[in-house]
Design a protein around this motif. Sequence first.
Motif, PDB file in Angstrom:
ATOM      1  N   GLU A 179       0.853  -1.184   0.000  1.00  0.00           N
ATOM      2  CA  GLU A 179       0.000   0.000   0.000  1.00  0.00           C
ATOM      3  C   GLU A 179       0.887   1.231   0.000  1.00  0.00           C
ATOM      4  OE1 GLU A 179      -3.668   1.989   2.463  1.00  0.00           O
ATOM      5  OE2 GLU A 179      -3.048  -0.055   2.914  1.00  0.00           O
ATOM      6  N   LYS A 180       0.684   2.098  -1.001  1.00  0.00           N
ATOM      7  CA  LYS A 180       1.458   3.333  -1.124  1.00  0.00           C
ATOM      8  C   LYS A 180       0.514   4.484  -1.422  1.00  0.00           C
ATOM      9  CE  LYS A 180       5.701   1.268  -2.884  1.00  0.00           C
ATOM     10  NZ  LYS A 180       6.683   1.246  -3.981  1.00  0.00           N
ATOM     11  N   ASN A 181       0.468   5.444  -0.531  1.00  0.00           N
ATOM     12  CA  ASN A 181      -0.345   6.660  -0.718  1.00  0.00           C
ATOM     13  C   ASN A 181      -1.803   6.346  -1.042  1.00  0.00           C
ATOM     14  OD1 ASN A 181       1.999   8.164  -0.327  1.00  0.00           O
ATOM     15  ND2 ASN A 181       2.462   8.173  -2.523  1.00  0.00           N
ATOM     16  N   GLY A 182      -2.374   5.378  -0.387  1.00  0.00           N
ATOM     17  CA  GLY A 182      -3.773   5.018  -0.616  1.00  0.00           C
ATOM     18  C   GLY A 182      -4.000   4.120  -1.817  1.00  0.00           C
ATOM     19  N   LEU A 183      -2.955   3.760  -2.538  1.00  0.00           N
ATOM     20  CA  LEU A 183      -3.061   2.858  -3.685  1.00  0.00           C
ATOM     21  C   LEU A 183      -2.616   1.459  -3.271  1.00  0.00           C
ATOM     22  CD1 LEU A 183      -1.385   4.918  -6.543  1.00  0.00           C
ATOM     23  CD2 LEU A 183      -3.795   4.484  -6.280  1.00  0.00           C
ATOM     24  N   LEU A 184      -3.257   0.462  -3.817  1.00  0.00           N
ATOM     25  CA  LEU A 184      -2.788  -0.908  -3.652  1.00  0.00           C
ATOM     26  C   LEU A 184      -1.940  -1.242  -4.871  1.00  0.00           C
ATOM     27  CD1 LEU A 184      -6.003  -2.718  -2.369  1.00  0.00           C
ATOM     28  CD2 LEU A 184      -4.014  -2.020  -1.052  1.00  0.00           C
ATOM     29  N   VAL A 185      -0.670  -1.533  -4.626  1.00  0.00           N
ATOM     30  CA  VAL A 185       0.281  -1.832  -5.699  1.00  0.00           C
ATOM     31  C   VAL A 185       0.573  -3.330  -5.663  1.00  0.00           C
ATOM     32  CG1 VAL A 185       2.592  -1.393  -6.559  1.00  0.00           C
ATOM     33  CG2 VAL A 185       1.294   0.461  -5.524  1.00  0.00           C
ATOM     34  N   PHE A 236       7.922 -10.002 -16.902  1.00  0.00           N
ATOM     35  CA  PHE A 236       9.060 -10.701 -16.316  1.00  0.00           C
ATOM     36  C   PHE A 236      10.095  -9.757 -15.713  1.00  0.00           C
ATOM     37  CE2 PHE A 236       7.985 -14.204 -19.420  1.00  0.00           C
ATOM     38  CZ  PHE A 236       7.519 -15.057 -18.447  1.00  0.00           C
ATOM     39  N   ILE A 237       9.906  -8.450 -15.830  1.00  0.00           N
ATOM     40  CA  ILE A 237      10.860  -7.491 -15.273  1.00  0.00           C
ATOM     41  C   ILE A 237      10.701  -7.500 -13.754  1.00  0.00           C
ATOM     42  CG2 ILE A 237      11.550  -5.081 -15.193  1.00  0.00           C
ATOM     43  CD1 ILE A 237      10.357  -4.819 -18.027  1.00  0.00           C
ATOM     44  N   PRO A 238      11.764  -7.863 -13.005  1.00  0.00           N
ATOM     45  CA  PRO A 238      11.653  -7.920 -11.541  1.00  0.00           C
ATOM     46  C   PRO A 238      11.343  -6.549 -10.940  1.00  0.00           C
ATOM     47  CG  PRO A 238      13.632  -9.048 -12.282  1.00  0.00           C
ATOM     48  CD  PRO A 238      13.069  -8.329 -13.468  1.00  0.00           C
ATOM     49  N   GLY A 239      10.407  -6.538  -9.997  1.00  0.00           N
ATOM     50  CA  GLY A 239      10.033  -5.307  -9.313  1.00  0.00           C
ATOM     51  C   GLY A 239       9.045  -4.446 -10.059  1.00  0.00           C
ATOM     52  N   LYS A 240       8.632  -4.848 -11.257  1.00  0.00           N
ATOM     53  CA  LYS A 240       7.685  -4.058 -12.038  1.00  0.00           C
ATOM     54  C   LYS A 240       6.293  -4.138 -11.414  1.00  0.00           C
ATOM     55  CE  LYS A 240       5.709  -3.646 -16.634  1.00  0.00           C
ATOM     56  NZ  LYS A 240       6.113  -2.383 -17.181  1.00  0.00           N
ATOM     57  N   VAL A 241       5.608  -3.023 -11.368  1.00  0.00           N
ATOM     58  CA  VAL A 241       4.251  -2.972 -10.849  1.00  0.00           C
ATOM     59  C   VAL A 241       3.317  -3.534 -11.914  1.00  0.00           C
ATOM     60  CG1 VAL A 241       2.397  -1.459 -10.061  1.00  0.00           C
ATOM     61  CG2 VAL A 241       4.753  -1.000  -9.385  1.00  0.00           C
ATOM     62  N   LEU A 242       2.570  -4.576 -11.559  1.00  0.00           N
ATOM     63  CA  LEU A 242       1.656  -5.196 -12.512  1.00  0.00           C
ATOM     64  C   LEU A 242       0.297  -4.507 -12.514  1.00  0.00           C
ATOM     65  CD1 LEU A 242       2.504  -8.946 -11.831  1.00  0.00           C
ATOM     66  CD2 LEU A 242       3.381  -7.475 -13.639  1.00  0.00           C
ATOM     67  N   PHE A 243      -0.210  -4.150 -11.322  1.00  0.00           N
ATOM     68  CA  PHE A 243      -1.510  -3.495 -11.190  1.00  0.00           C
ATOM     69  C   PHE A 243      -1.434  -2.412 -10.126  1.00  0.00           C
ATOM     70  CE2 PHE A 243      -2.668  -7.853 -12.393  1.00  0.00           C
ATOM     71  CZ  PHE A 243      -3.430  -7.597 -13.517  1.00  0.00           C
ATOM     72  N   LYS A 244      -2.237  -1.351 -10.305  1.00  0.00           N
ATOM     73  CA  LYS A 244      -2.462  -0.340  -9.287  1.00  0.00           C
ATOM     74  C   LYS A 244      -3.963  -0.259  -9.078  1.00  0.00           C
ATOM     75  CE  LYS A 244       1.508   2.555 -10.317  1.00  0.00           C
ATOM     76  NZ  LYS A 244       1.955   3.873 -10.781  1.00  0.00           N
ATOM     77  N   ILE A 245      -4.384  -0.402  -7.838  1.00  0.00           N
ATOM     78  CA  ILE A 245      -5.815  -0.379  -7.528  1.00  0.00           C
ATOM     79  C   ILE A 245      -6.082   0.816  -6.623  1.00  0.00           C
ATOM     80  CG2 ILE A 245      -7.718  -1.616  -6.446  1.00  0.00           C
ATOM     81  CD1 ILE A 245      -6.243  -4.207  -7.133  1.00  0.00           C
ATOM     82  N   ILE A 246      -7.069   1.623  -7.006  1.00  0.00           N
ATOM     83  CA  ILE A 246      -7.491   2.754  -6.183  1.00  0.00           C
ATOM     84  C   ILE A 246      -8.721   2.306  -5.410  1.00  0.00           C
ATOM     85  CG2 ILE A 246      -8.281   5.130  -6.197  1.00  0.00           C
ATOM     86  CD1 ILE A 246      -6.902   5.393  -8.952  1.00  0.00           C
ATOM     87  N   PRO A 247      -8.598   2.143  -4.068  1.00  0.00           N
ATOM     88  CA  PRO A 247      -9.755   1.710  -3.285  1.00  0.00           C
ATOM     89  C   PRO A 247     -10.840   2.785  -3.263  1.00  0.00           C
ATOM     90  CG  PRO A 247      -7.726   1.596  -1.976  1.00  0.00           C
ATOM     91  CD  PRO A 247      -7.413   2.282  -3.257  1.00  0.00           C
ATOM     92  N   GLY A 248     -12.047   2.342  -3.248  1.00  0.00           N
ATOM     93  CA  GLY A 248     -13.187   3.264  -3.181  1.00  0.00           C
ATOM     94  C   GLY A 248     -14.427   2.555  -3.677  1.00  0.00           C
ATOM     95  N   GLU A 249     -15.502   3.327  -3.734  1.00  0.00           N
ATOM     96  CA  GLU A 249     -16.760   2.755  -4.202  1.00  0.00           C
ATOM     97  C   GLU A 249     -16.739   2.631  -5.713  1.00  0.00           C
ATOM     98  OE1 GLU A 249     -20.294   4.568  -2.775  1.00  0.00           O
ATOM     99  OE2 GLU A 249     -19.438   4.960  -0.806  1.00  0.00           O
ATOM    100  N   ALA A 250     -17.356   1.573  -6.192  1.00  0.00           N
ATOM    101  CA  ALA A 250     -17.446   1.361  -7.635  1.00  0.00           C
ATOM    102  C   ALA A 250     -18.488   2.301  -8.228  1.00  0.00           C
ATOM    103  CB  ALA A 250     -17.813  -0.074  -7.937  1.00  0.00           C
ATOM    104  N   THR A 251     -18.174   2.857  -9.371  1.00  0.00           N
ATOM    105  CA  THR A 251     -19.135   3.728 -10.072  1.00  0.00           C
ATOM    106  C   THR A 251     -19.554   3.044 -11.361  1.00  0.00           C
ATOM    107  OG1 THR A 251     -17.352   4.877 -11.217  1.00  0.00           O
ATOM    108  CG2 THR A 251     -18.087   5.802  -9.113  1.00  0.00           C
ATOM    109  N   GLU A 252     -20.729   3.398 -11.789  1.00  0.00           N
ATOM    110  CA  GLU A 252     -21.241   2.790 -13.013  1.00  0.00           C
ATOM    111  C   GLU A 252     -21.094   3.706 -14.184  1.00  0.00           C
ATOM    112  OE1 GLU A 252     -25.042   0.925 -12.763  1.00  0.00           O
ATOM    113  OE2 GLU A 252     -24.705   0.397 -10.694  1.00  0.00           O
TER     114      GLU A 252
END
Length: 88
Positions: free
Chosen positions: A4-10, A72-88
Amino acid sequence: MIQEKNGLLVIKGTKFYYVLMFLATVGFLIGCVFLIINGLKFNSKYSLFYLGGGILFTPFYLYLTLWSLHGFIPGKVLFKIIPGEATE
């Protein structure tokens, strides 16, 4: 690996998944080459199936391998997720 970095899930890959993905992609390509080689020997009534399957699946697995190389790059961020409510 989830951080978790600055409210983001990495989400980053682990070495176990790097090895697993490498073995899967290389294994599929080796399997296709094996099918093509045995199909070209024509010593079985299934040789045309081997040859056809090898030729059919080689471009597909080569495509998957090329598109997964950046993961395959070591240490590369695969996904960043911003927690919060889902919007449509």
